[in-house]
Design an enzyme around this catalytic site. Structure first.
Site, PDB file in Angstrom:
ATOM      1  N   ASP A   1      -5.581  -3.688  -6.329  1.00 18.06           N
ATOM      2  CA  ASP A   1      -6.023  -3.989  -4.973  1.00 18.06           C
ATOM      3  C   ASP A   1      -5.200  -5.160  -4.452  1.00 18.06           C
ATOM      4  O   ASP A   1      -5.284  -6.270  -4.994  1.00 18.06           O
ATOM      5  CB  ASP A   1      -7.514  -4.334  -4.973  1.00 18.06           C
ATOM      6  CG  ASP A   1      -8.082  -4.497  -3.573  1.00 18.06           C
ATOM      7  OD1 ASP A   1      -7.309  -4.740  -2.631  1.00 18.06           O
ATOM      8  OD2 ASP A   1      -9.319  -4.417  -3.426  1.00 18.06           O
TER       9      ASP A   1
ATOM     10  N   CYS B   1       0.885  -1.174   0.000  1.00 16.99           N
ATOM     11  CA  CYS B   1       0.000   0.000   0.000  1.00 16.99           C
ATOM     12  C   CYS B   1       0.917   1.215   0.000  1.00 16.99           C
ATOM     13  O   CYS B   1       1.093   1.887   1.005  1.00 16.99           O
ATOM     14  CB  CYS B   1      -0.918  -0.013   1.222  1.00 16.99           C
ATOM     15  SG  CYS B   1      -1.978  -1.472   1.339  1.00 16.99           S
TER      16      CYS B   1
ATOM     17  N   LYS C   1       7.988   5.490   2.264  1.00 18.11           N
ATOM     18  CA  LYS C   1       8.622   4.241   2.708  1.00 18.11           C
ATOM     19  C   LYS C   1       9.202   3.476   1.529  1.00 18.11           C
ATOM     20  O   LYS C   1      10.240   2.820   1.660  1.00 18.11           O
ATOM     21  CB  LYS C   1       7.607   3.397   3.478  1.00 18.11           C
ATOM     22  CG  LYS C   1       7.064   4.071   4.734  1.00 18.11           C
ATOM     23  CD  LYS C   1       6.066   3.182   5.457  1.00 18.11           C
ATOM     24  CE  LYS C   1       5.434   3.901   6.636  1.00 18.11           C
ATOM     25  NZ  LYS C   1       4.546   5.010   6.215  1.00 18.11           N
TER      26      LYS C   1
ATOM     27  N   PRO D   1       1.934   7.595  -0.276  1.00 12.35           N
ATOM     28  CA  PRO D   1       2.519   8.430  -1.331  1.00 12.35           C
ATOM     29  C   PRO D   1       3.969   8.127  -1.670  1.00 12.35           C
ATOM     30  O   PRO D   1       4.566   8.816  -2.479  1.00 12.35           O
ATOM     31  CB  PRO D   1       2.381   9.832  -0.760  1.00 12.35           C
ATOM     32  CG  PRO D   1       2.520   9.631   0.713  1.00 12.35           C
ATOM     33  CD  PRO D   1       1.859   8.304   1.012  1.00 12.35           C
ATOM     34  N   GLY D   2       4.582   7.117  -1.048  1.00  9.67           N
ATOM     35  CA  GLY D   2       5.879   6.657  -1.506  1.00  9.67           C
ATOM     36  C   GLY D   2       7.067   6.924  -0.616  1.00  9.67           C
ATOM     37  O   GLY D   2       8.193   6.590  -0.985  1.00  9.67           O
TER      38      GLY D   2
ATOM     39  N   CYS E   1      -0.584   3.543  10.966  1.00  9.38           N
ATOM     40  CA  CYS E   1      -0.376   4.807  11.683  1.00  9.38           C
ATOM     41  C   CYS E   1      -1.576   5.024  12.618  1.00  9.38           C
ATOM     42  O   CYS E   1      -2.283   6.018  12.527  1.00  9.38           O
ATOM     43  CB  CYS E   1      -0.181   5.972  10.720  1.00  9.38           C
ATOM     44  SG  CYS E   1      -1.453   6.150   9.455  1.00  9.38           S
TER      45      CYS E   1
ATOM     46  N   ASP F   1      -0.564   0.093  -5.198  1.00 12.76           N
ATOM     47  CA  ASP F   1      -1.570   0.868  -4.482  1.00 12.76           C
ATOM     48  C   ASP F   1      -2.883   0.808  -5.253  1.00 12.76           C
ATOM     49  O   ASP F   1      -2.877   0.802  -6.491  1.00 12.76           O
ATOM     50  CB  ASP F   1      -1.145   2.325  -4.301  1.00 12.76           C
ATOM     51  CG  ASP F   1      -1.877   2.990  -3.146  1.00 12.76           C
ATOM     52  OD1 ASP F   1      -1.347   2.976  -2.023  1.00 12.76           O
ATOM     53  OD2 ASP F   1      -2.990   3.510  -3.359  1.00 12.76           O
TER      54      ASP F   1
ATOM     55  N   ASP G   1       1.822  -1.521   4.892  1.00 11.84           N
ATOM     56  CA  ASP G   1       1.455  -0.317   5.647  1.00 11.84           C
ATOM     57  C   ASP G   1      -0.032  -0.115   5.379  1.00 11.84           C
ATOM     58  O   ASP G   1      -0.424   0.598   4.467  1.00 11.84           O
ATOM     59  CB  ASP G   1       2.290   0.865   5.172  1.00 11.84           C
ATOM     60  CG  ASP G   1       2.065   2.119   5.989  1.00 11.84           C
ATOM     61  OD1 ASP G   1       1.409   2.028   7.048  1.00 11.84           O
ATOM     62  OD2 ASP G   1       2.521   3.190   5.573  1.00 11.84           O
TER      63      ASP G   1
END
Length: 446
Positions: A314, A265, A271, A268-269, A386, A288, A333
């Site tokens: 997915d 997932c 990690k 926005p990149g 998170c 993603d 994540d």
């Protein structure tokens, strides 16, 4: 820019949140010159929104039209004690009336009357509202407060207080360019120091600055990334550890060159980029479900000069995207409540509903179940959210291990809590300056 115009733009953003849209989405519609000032006001409104809503109901029991209410909430929140608005109370009232007169002249008198009455009665009104309503006392939804009290009986109030704080600006230095001490010297030379060293590649700035002001940002020398988020890559690439300081230090990569890695997932990149910066020759797939957000991953990799494959799909449906080659390592994540990053996204608490947590937990479980078979024997998976809610962290991992064979739980940080009033940072790296997160490292038996 005149305050009245900023208040109007902030009211547009507040109206969007009231309608269930994210503040990020709403701010993208704001004219670029007004965006920084509007964001600053809107963030303050989100931090005091429960109090503003309660005050509006007390002072004007009949709900006004949507945009009028949004402007009222904006002004009331900025007049709330403790709000970090750099404007005098009479200026906020005057400019709110100007903004209302420009949009709906007939409602300007109503707005003026409500705000002036609030100022006259503020002390007694606040005491009454806070005494009877925990949402007003803590500026969070009641269900959110109760869930934190259940999950963290000794720390819930400190977590809520941390949510109200301004998040620090944390940097991840690209190790292909320099380490943190060397880049800190570059910051000092640019007049942006002194930066605090928090790890081999991690720095905290004394104040937030535009990314364009960071030396070498456009050249990929540094990225903005929260400290807790910087634990994902070393935990996946190296030896497992429960100590954030170890992971943030000189933590060797143990995955071999050419290892096949999935960032499940990825948007926005941040990690994704950290993985590629730290390890040479990874065969990495960044996946993603949101094709639009996946574009941000490609942009990030391009800025940093990194190579990785991106694909919109997915992750719960491998038949639609997987080529049949097993992965050596998987970073999941997972989508979550964002309850650990409220100080960076203060609207998150107002957009979530109590039933969302169970729905998100089902999505997280489905992702774990779908991705585990794609991992090689002897491979490793890092599960991250998170979130500070146990249902999205340890409870999720415990349930997965009960229904899945060949899982070896390894050392990992577990739940990280941002605690603004605790210098030791219970469960949090580097004095608790990182966001709330959860990390588990799950290895597959050979």
């Amino acid at each position: 820019m005149p305050l009245a115009r900023l208040l109007a733009h902030a009211a547009d953003a507040v109206a969007a949140v009231q309608a269930g849209r994210s503040l990020t989405e709403a701010l993208e519609a704001c004219p670029a010159p007004a965006r920084p000032g509007t964001q600053a006001l809107a963030f303050e409104v989100m931090r005091c929104l429960a109090g503003a809503r309660a005050a509006r109901r007390e002072l004007a029991p009949r709900p006004p039209p949507a945009w009028t209410e949004a402007l009222l909430l904006t002004a009331l929140a900025l007049l709330w004690p403790g709000a970090r608005a750099a404007y005098a109370a009479h200026t906020v009232v005057d400019q709110a009336v100007v903004a209302m007169r420009a949009r709906t002249p007939a409602a300007a008198g109503f707005v003026n009357a409500v705000l002036r009455r609030f100022l006259r009665e503020r002390e007694a009104l606040l005491a009454r509202l806070e005494a009877r309503d925990p949402e007003v006392r803590h500026q969070h939804p009641r269900w959110w407060i109760e869930r934190l009290q259940q999950d963290w009986p000794d720390h819930w109030a400190a977590v809520l207080a941390a949510d109200q704080a301004h998040a620090p600006m944390l940097l991840r230095v690209n190790p292909r360019h320099a380490d943190a001490p060397a880049y800190a010297a570059e910051l000092a030379a640019a007049g942006l120091g002194p930066a605090e060293l928090l790890g081999r590649q991690a720095l905290r700035l004394p104040r937030a600055v535009p990314v364009g002001a960071l030396p070498g940002f456009a050249l990929g020398h540094v990225s903005v990334q929260d400290l807790s988020a910087q634990l994902a890559a070393p935990l996946l690439l190296g030896e497992p550890s429960a100590d954030p300081a170890v992971l943030l230090g000189d933590h060797p990569v143990t995955l071999p060159p050419g290892a096949r890695v999935l960032d499940a997932c990825a948007a926005p990149g941040g990690k994704t980029a950290d993985l590629l910066e730290r390890a040479d020759g990874l065969d990495l797939l960044a996946l993603d479900a949101d094709a639009g957000r996946l574009g941000k991953v490609a942009d990030t990799l391009a800025r940093l000069g990194l190579q990785g494959q991106t694909q919109a799909a997915d992750a719960r449906q491998p038949a639609s995207w997987w080529d049949g080659r097993a992965f050596d390592a998987i970073l999941l994540d997972a989508p979550c409540s964002a309850s650990g990053i409220v100080r960076r996204h203060p609207d998150a608490r107002w957009l979530r509903r109590p039933g969302d947590i169970a729905e998100l937990a089902r999505t997280q479980a489905a992702l774990l179940d779908a991705l585990w078979p794609l991992l090689k024997p002897g491979g490793r998976l890092v599960y991250a959210t998170c979130s500070v809610f146990r249902a999205e962290g340890q409870a999720q991992v415990d349930a997965f291990m009960q229904r899945t064979s060949a899982v070896i739980s390894r050392a990992a940080p577990g739940h990280l809590l941002p605690l603004a009033d605790n210098p030791t940072g219970f469960g949090g790296p580097a004095g608790g300056c990182g966001d709330g997160f959860f990390y588990a490292r799950l290895d597959k038996a050979p």
